[in-house]
Design an enzyme around this catalytic site. Structure first.
Site: not given
Ligand SMILES: *Cc1c(COP(=O)(O)O)cnc(C)c1O
Length: 396
Positions: A140, A227, A256
């Site tokens: 994700f 990420d 986050k």
């Molecule tokens: C939450 C998340 C995203 C996306 O972040 P948003 O602020 O919701 O756009 C991307 N990569 C990872 C690993 C995430 O947990």
């Protein structure tokens, strides 16, 4: 209408009538928070193991962060990064370079995780002049069209096809398949990996996987993007999860927990990853308010040793969760630091409801996983409360 007097029903009715309808929410209206606790409009108290999906690492209404934000609100909220310099932003940029592994020096600041991914994709393509991006199954990376192209879940992707061309997915953990994909065609611009897969179901990188991915990227002159939007800022018991394995990506994406609840993210890059001036930008990115919140958040994490606490309390929490593996309908407990998942052999929706009715908020991940992302300040007593409630709910 006063905020304090709205009932849950009034809040939900309005929301249902006027929101886009694209979210399927739990019927709880949260109106106040303090530390690990949140309260709903009917004054019910919860232990919050969602923390706004891992956002409130330093806890809700953190006084140090609140003070910093309030000071900055009265000083200067907005300065367009595309036009002017700013003292707070300069300090945050320096701080990000300081707390990340050495070659990571330069940041592009964003307002969300998905924008950090978009930046990573553009900087990677612009730097390498290649187009292919290799991501993984269960990944994700966000919901905007570029990030969505790296996200795996078919349900999220299908209605919006065609997505951005050049994205390919390989099984997470399989280095041979990764190398084949990187080598394909003119070679990949970048490989993008989560250090721990979060939304996909809390899957840790297998031993040697991230190191192997680093070597594959080096062999084929592809960039490695890690990420850490969910794992960053102490969540896994290190400031960044890559520190567990000692590798450095070319680009690290974060968001986050970065601003203690205020929207901010970044793509943090080594020297040499670059785009010509004008090729990317953001109106809100790098605004002093969000930068000040991030500075205060990082300072709080450091001064209160939240990284060490996440490691210690995460170990304790996981030990407790491991004991559930003896139940027939529990498959596995796993996690790193305070990023924890309990995988069942069935869907978890009704258990999340039962937990909530007993004052514990937890998240879902990948349908069968109950996920816990509590504030890093959670105490052992609070973990015990969560675990006791979990026994009540799971031991039928
Ligand atoms: C939450 C998340 C995203 C996306 O972040 P948003 O602020 O919701 O756009 C991307 N990569 C990872 C690993 C995430 O947990």
């Amino acid at each position: 209408m006063s905020l304090d007097t709205m009932t849950t029903t009034e809040i939900i009715d309005r929301d249902a009538k006027y929101t886009s309808g694209v979210y399927k929410k739990t019927p709880v209206a949260l109106v106040r928070g303090e530390g690990v606790r949140v309260w709903d409009a009917d004054r019910n108290e919860y232990i919050d193991c969602t923390a706004g999906v891992g956002v409130a690492g330093v806890g809700h209404a953190n006084p140090a962060v609140a003070r910093a934000i309030s000071d900055q609100v009265n000083r200067l909220i907005t300065v367009a990064e595309g036009y002017f310099y700013n003292d707070v932003r300069a300090q945050l940029l320096e701080k990000l370079a300081e707390i990340t592994p050495d070659p990571l020096q330069r940041s592009f600041l964003t307002n969300s995780g998905t924008e950090a991914i978009e930046a990573a994709i553009k900087f990677a393509r612009g730097t390498t002049r290649r187009s292919n991006i290799i991501a993984t199954m269960r990944a994700f990376h966000g919901r905007t069209l570029g990030a969505l192209s790296a996200t795996w879940k078919r349900k999220y992707r299908k209605p919006f096809e065609p997505l951005v061309p050049g994205f390919h997915h390989v099984p997470y953990g399989d280095l041979d398949r990764l190398e084949d994909a990187v080598r394909d065609g003119d070679g990949a611009a970048a490989v993008i990996l989560e250090a721990v897969q979060g939304e996909g179901g809390v899957y840790l990188a297998p031993e040697g996987y991230l190191k192997g991915a680093r070597e594959i990227c080096d062999r084929h002159q592809a960039l490695l993007v890690i990420d850490e939007i969910q794992t960053g800022f102490g969540r896994t018991g290190r400031m960044f999860a890559i520190e567990h394995v000692g590798i450095t990506p070319d680009i690290l994406t974060v968001a986050k927990a970065m601003g203690g609840g205020v929207p901010i993210g970044a793509a943090i890059m080594r020297d040499g990853i670059e785009l010509e001036p004008g090729l990317h930008g953001s109106t809100f990115g790098g605004n002093p308010l969000a930068c000040r919140a991030a500075l205060a958040t990082i300072q709080y994490i450091e001064e209160h040793h939240l990284v060490e606490k996440a490691a210690e309390h995460g170990r304790y929490f996981l030990e407790q969760l491991k004991r559930f593996e003896r139940l027939d309908h529990v498959r596995e407990a796993r996690g790193l630091g305070l990023m924890l998942g309990l995988q069942l052999r069935e869907k978890v929706g009704k258990y999340l409801t039962a937990l909530r009715e007993r004052g514990v908020l937890a998240l879902i991940a990948g349908n069968t996983v109950i996920r816990f992302l509590p504030p890093l300040i959670i105490t052992k007593d609070e973990i015990d409360r969560v675990v006791e409630t979990l026994w009540e709910v799971l031991e039928r």
